[in-house]
Design a protein around this motif. Structure first.
Motif, PDB file in Angstrom:
ATOM      1  N   ASP A  72       7.523   3.705   5.384  1.00  0.00           N
ATOM      2  CA  ASP A  72       6.310   3.727   4.985  1.00  0.00           C
ATOM      3  C   ASP A  72       5.426   4.974   5.214  1.00  0.00           C
ATOM      4  O   ASP A  72       5.925   6.050   5.397  1.00  0.00           O
ATOM      5  CB  ASP A  72       5.272   2.310   5.555  1.00  0.00           C
ATOM      6  N   GLN A  73       4.011   4.815   5.180  1.00  0.00           N
ATOM      7  CA  GLN A  73       3.126   6.030   5.494  1.00  0.00           C
ATOM      8  C   GLN A  73       3.419   6.619   6.638  1.00  0.00           C
ATOM      9  O   GLN A  73       3.308   7.881   6.865  1.00  0.00           O
ATOM     10  CB  GLN A  73       1.655   5.589   5.216  1.00  0.00           C
ATOM     11  N   VAL A  77      10.775   1.967   8.786  1.00  0.00           N
ATOM     12  CA  VAL A  77      10.292   0.443   9.159  1.00  0.00           C
ATOM     13  C   VAL A  77      11.610  -0.426   9.320  1.00  0.00           C
ATOM     14  O   VAL A  77      12.457  -0.506   8.266  1.00  0.00           O
ATOM     15  CB  VAL A  77       9.336   0.122   7.969  1.00  0.00           C
ATOM     16  N   ALA A  82       9.183  -5.277   8.378  1.00  0.00           N
ATOM     17  CA  ALA A  82       8.541  -5.323   7.071  1.00  0.00           C
ATOM     18  C   ALA A  82       8.503  -6.696   6.425  1.00  0.00           C
ATOM     19  O   ALA A  82       7.507  -7.149   6.078  1.00  0.00           O
ATOM     20  CB  ALA A  82       9.633  -4.647   6.090  1.00  0.00           C
ATOM     21  N   ARG A 121       4.340   9.538   0.557  1.00  0.00           N
ATOM     22  CA  ARG A 121       3.426   9.629   1.395  1.00  0.00           C
ATOM     23  C   ARG A 121       2.279  10.415   0.970  1.00  0.00           C
ATOM     24  O   ARG A 121       0.906  10.148   1.426  1.00  0.00           O
ATOM     25  CB  ARG A 121       3.973  10.197   2.838  1.00  0.00           C
ATOM     26  N   ASN A 125      -0.638   6.371  -1.944  1.00  0.00           N
ATOM     27  CA  ASN A 125      -1.859   5.537  -1.801  1.00  0.00           C
ATOM     28  C   ASN A 125      -3.024   5.533  -3.063  1.00  0.00           C
ATOM     29  O   ASN A 125      -3.626   4.482  -3.296  1.00  0.00           O
ATOM     30  CB  ASN A 125      -2.361   6.035  -0.653  1.00  0.00           C
ATOM     31  N   ARG A 140      -1.389  -1.068   1.521  1.00  0.00           N
ATOM     32  CA  ARG A 140      -0.194  -1.040   2.415  1.00  0.00           C
ATOM     33  C   ARG A 140       0.968  -1.073   1.378  1.00  0.00           C
ATOM     34  O   ARG A 140       1.134  -1.477   0.444  1.00  0.00           O
ATOM     35  CB  ARG A 140      -0.265  -2.091   3.524  1.00  0.00           C
ATOM     36  N   TRP A 141       2.050  -0.576   1.925  1.00  0.00           N
ATOM     37  CA  TRP A 141       3.433  -0.353   1.172  1.00  0.00           C
ATOM     38  C   TRP A 141       4.548  -0.195   2.149  1.00  0.00           C
ATOM     39  O   TRP A 141       4.462   0.444   3.291  1.00  0.00           O
ATOM     40  CB  TRP A 141       3.101   0.519   0.169  1.00  0.00           C
ATOM     41  N   VAL A 142       5.842  -0.416   1.612  1.00  0.00           N
ATOM     42  CA  VAL A 142       6.947   0.062   2.049  1.00  0.00           C
ATOM     43  C   VAL A 142       7.811   0.475   1.054  1.00  0.00           C
ATOM     44  O   VAL A 142       7.788  -0.062   0.022  1.00  0.00           O
ATOM     45  CB  VAL A 142       7.576  -1.200   3.086  1.00  0.00           C
ATOM     46  N   VAL A 157       9.049   0.335  -4.084  1.00  0.00           N
ATOM     47  CA  VAL A 157       8.100   0.149  -3.595  1.00  0.00           C
ATOM     48  C   VAL A 157       7.552  -1.264  -3.716  1.00  0.00           C
ATOM     49  O   VAL A 157       7.648  -1.984  -4.437  1.00  0.00           O
ATOM     50  CB  VAL A 157       7.047   1.202  -4.148  1.00  0.00           C
ATOM     51  N   SER A 159       4.010  -3.144  -2.631  1.00  0.00           N
ATOM     52  CA  SER A 159       2.765  -2.991  -2.166  1.00  0.00           C
ATOM     53  C   SER A 159       1.718  -4.072  -2.029  1.00  0.00           C
ATOM     54  O   SER A 159       2.023  -5.119  -2.733  1.00  0.00           O
ATOM     55  CB  SER A 159       1.804  -1.831  -2.925  1.00  0.00           C
TER      56      SER A 159
END
Length: 448
Positions: A72-73, A77, A82, A121, A125, A140-142, A157, A159
């Motif tokens: 993630d950012q 993770v 997650a 990254r 966003n 938010r995202w992974v 992705v 989100s």
């Protein structure tokens, strides 16, 4: 390579739907563990893991770097982390697949997991916020990068919004805006390379003309007057035609000239494709670029033919009083105003003005509120000065709609603001009986 090089697919799973529950349980596990999911630890992962360990973030890296494909950012993770985040998320969840052709991945700096991490990254966003209709701070995202496709490289992705405010289907307009933002970001390295190639090719094309022997050129120049292609086009169009014909003959005699011109055309067309221009817009852009090259090469040829040409013999020149409001005076006034605008407008607001030019939006007149001359003009004649400034900005916005300024957007913004301030000054000095005193006061201030 063009706008179609990046593919973005999105799907929204609304609260209470079966698909949303599947994302939190199965989909995230699928993208994290399926064959082809790159679970290798990148240098960035290792640095972040070391930092987390030093800061005693117990449990943050419950799995060692390299044991999960998810990131993630902030770093890698773990899969169970997650799943916990997704289970606790409120509102809708969006799943995305962003892919590029395998043969183009390296040129777009998306050839490996670390490059995908860096790009995600940096770019996800703002694009996800635009698509989901939420502030960037709540996105938010992974994600996980996959190598299993034969013809492409892609990243999955997932989100959502931290406050659950994203809870509906994304309108087409917002989704297309997000796609355009991601495409612009992905193509940025290729666009930069295309601009460099265009500039190099243009320089080579002009330098090749400069090497033409003067005795080869068969152009009948007028006996007096300025020697420039723009001047000849306006006052001696037949001579300008001879210059273009000589350039065509030179291209036949010298392969270097012909090759440089073709290289420039290819670079211009490639840049047009990367910017997504099509149809008549693309034809206009390429035509304008080729005409610009013709003018540059024509001036190079004229300098070769008549390197020391003056406008008239020295003995025939006579001194005349400078006009009170001639071209030289106007240029001097413009230079002073340009210096004032450049010195007084804050850097952040000038950057916003450049962004407006780049996106073909009107430059905000509020940018000029720090310029003393403009403020004085507005106080003296509020309606006239404001109307004149807005007219200049609107005209500039319309006339620049077909151009792509690239790195020149800042210079164009400064030019537009200078013109707007001068228009306000002229409008104010033309209103009322105190015009002359106001004009003198303003110009003294511009000289300080």
């Amino acid at each position: 390579m063009g706008r179609s090089s990046l593919f973005v697919n999105a799907r929204v799973h609304l609260p209470g739907s079966k698909g949303r529950a599947t994302v939190a349980t199965s989909t995230v596990g699928y993208i994290a563990t399926r064959p082809g999911a790159d679970m290798s630890a990148t240098p960035s992962d290792l640095r972040r893991a070391e930092l987390a360990e030093r800061m005693a973030l117990a449990g943050y890296y419950a799995e060692r770097p390299g044991s999960t494909a998810l990131f993630d950012q902030d770093g890698q993770v773990p899969l169970r982390e997650a799943r916990t985040r997704l289970a606790a998320a409120e509102g809708a969840i969006a799943t995305w697949v962003v892919s590029v052709r395998r043969e183009e991945a390296d040129e777009l700096a998306l050839g490996c997991k670390e490059e995908w991490q860096r790009w995600c990254r940096r770019e996800l966003n703002p694009a996800l916020a635009a698509a989901m209709g939420v502030p960037e701070s709540s996105v938010r995202w992974v994600a996980a990068e996959h190598e299993n496709a034969e013809n492409s490289k892609h990243v999955h992705v997932i989100s959502w919004s931290s406050d659950g405010s994203f809870s509906s289907v994304m309108p087409r307009q917002r989704l297309e805006r997000a796609r355009a933002m991601l495409t612009d970001a992905a193509l940025a390295p290729a666009v930069e390379a295309a601009l460099r190639e265009r500039d190099i090719a243009r320089s080579l094309a002009v330098d090749a003309v400069r090497r033409i022997p003067a005795e080869e050129a068969r152009v009948s120049l007028p006996p007096t007057g300025r020697i420039s292609y723009a001047h000849l086009r306006r006052w001696h169009p037949e001579t300008a035609g001879e210059v273009r014909e000589e350039l065509a003959r030179a291209a036949e005699r010298h392969p270097a000239i012909r090759d440089a011109e073709e290289r420039y055309r290819v670079a211009v067309e490639r840049y047009a494709d990367l910017k997504g221009l099509g149809g008549g817009e693309r034809d206009r852009y390429v035509g304008d670029a080729m005409r610009d090259l013709t003018a540059r090469r024509a001036n190079a040829l004229l300098r070769t033919i008549a390197p020391d040409r003056t406008e008239a013999p020295e003995s025939s020149r006579t001194l005349v009083p400078a006009p009170l409001d001639g071209p030289a005076t106007r240029r001097q006034r413009e230079r002073r105003m340009r210096c004032e605008v450049a010195a007084c407008v804050p850097h952040r607001e000038m950057a916003e003005a450049a962004a407006a030019v780049h996106e073909h939006r009107p430059v905000p007149t509020g940018t000029l509120r720090a310029c003393p001359t403009y403020l004085t003009a507005v106080r003296r004649a509020p309606a006239a000065a404001t109307r004149a400034a807005l007219s200049v900005i609107e005209d500039a916005t319309v006339s620049s709609g077909r151009r792509d300024f690239g790195d020149e957007a800042g210079d164009e913004a400064l030019r537009i603001l200078t013109g707007a301030a001068l228009a306000a000054l002229r409008a104010a000095t033309g209103a009322g009986g105190a015009a002359a005193r106001l004009k003198n006061t303003m110009e003294k201030g511009m000289r300080v």
